[in-house]
Design a protein around this motif. Structure first.
Motif, short mmCIF file in Angstrom:
data_model
loop_
_atom_site.label_atom_id
_atom_site.label_comp_id
_atom_site.label_asym_id
_atom_site.label_seq_id
_atom_site.Cartn_x
_atom_site.Cartn_y
_atom_site.Cartn_z
N THR A 175 0.83 -1.19 0.00
CA THR A 175 0.00 0.00 0.00
C THR A 175 0.87 1.25 0.00
O THR A 175 2.03 1.20 0.41
CB THR A 175 -0.96 0.02 1.22
OG1 THR A 175 -1.80 1.17 1.13
CG2 THR A 175 -0.21 0.02 2.53
N GLN A 217 -0.06 3.83 1.75
CA GLN A 217 -0.29 4.43 3.06
C GLN A 217 0.92 4.19 3.96
O GLN A 217 1.64 3.21 3.80
CB GLN A 217 -1.54 3.84 3.72
CG GLN A 217 -2.83 4.16 2.99
CD GLN A 217 -4.00 3.46 3.63
OE1 GLN A 217 -4.00 2.25 3.77
NE2 GLN A 217 -4.99 4.24 4.01
N SER A 218 1.10 5.07 4.93
CA SER A 218 2.19 4.91 5.88
C SER A 218 1.83 3.84 6.92
O SER A 218 0.66 3.48 7.06
CB SER A 218 2.49 6.23 6.57
OG SER A 218 1.43 6.57 7.45
N GLU A 237 -0.76 5.17 9.31
CA GLU A 237 -2.12 5.22 8.77
C GLU A 237 -2.76 3.83 8.80
O GLU A 237 -3.92 3.68 9.19
CB GLU A 237 -2.11 5.76 7.34
CG GLU A 237 -1.76 7.22 7.23
CD GLU A 237 -1.58 7.68 5.80
OE1 GLU A 237 -1.89 8.85 5.53
OE2 GLU A 237 -1.12 6.88 4.96
N VAL A 238 -2.01 2.82 8.37
CA VAL A 238 -2.54 1.45 8.34
C VAL A 238 -2.86 0.99 9.76
O VAL A 238 -3.93 0.44 10.02
CB VAL A 238 -1.55 0.49 7.65
CG1 VAL A 238 -2.02 -0.95 7.78
CG2 VAL A 238 -1.38 0.86 6.18
#
Length: 74
Positions: free
Chosen positions: A18, A20-21, A24-25
């Motif tokens: 992903t 996303q960081s 974030e996950v």
């Protein structure tokens, strides 16, 4: 970012990448587990990975890894 999700009663984990960081996950997973709602993550190809919160066995949220290129010493 590499993510691995273990699903209860499923032999193979779900692997995906992903954009996303890790924060974030982790935040999405934590919030959805707390609320008991399905975990909805998006991979780097804009596909949704949806897992019922009660079915999640584990989550491994890795850091961005740089793979070595070339040949190692024998």
């Amino acid at each position: 970012m590499d993510v691995e999700l273990g699903i209860q009663n499923v032999a193979r984990p779900v692997h995906f990448t992903t954009t996303q960081s890790a924060e974030e996950v982790s935040k999405v997973i934590s919030e959805e587990l707390t609320q008991g709602t399905p975990i909805d993550l998006v991979d780097d190809k804009d596909r949704h990975i949806i897992v019922p919160a009660g079915a999640l066995g584990y989550a491994i949220v890795g850091s961005e890894t740089k793979h070595a290129v070339g040949f190692g010493a024998l």
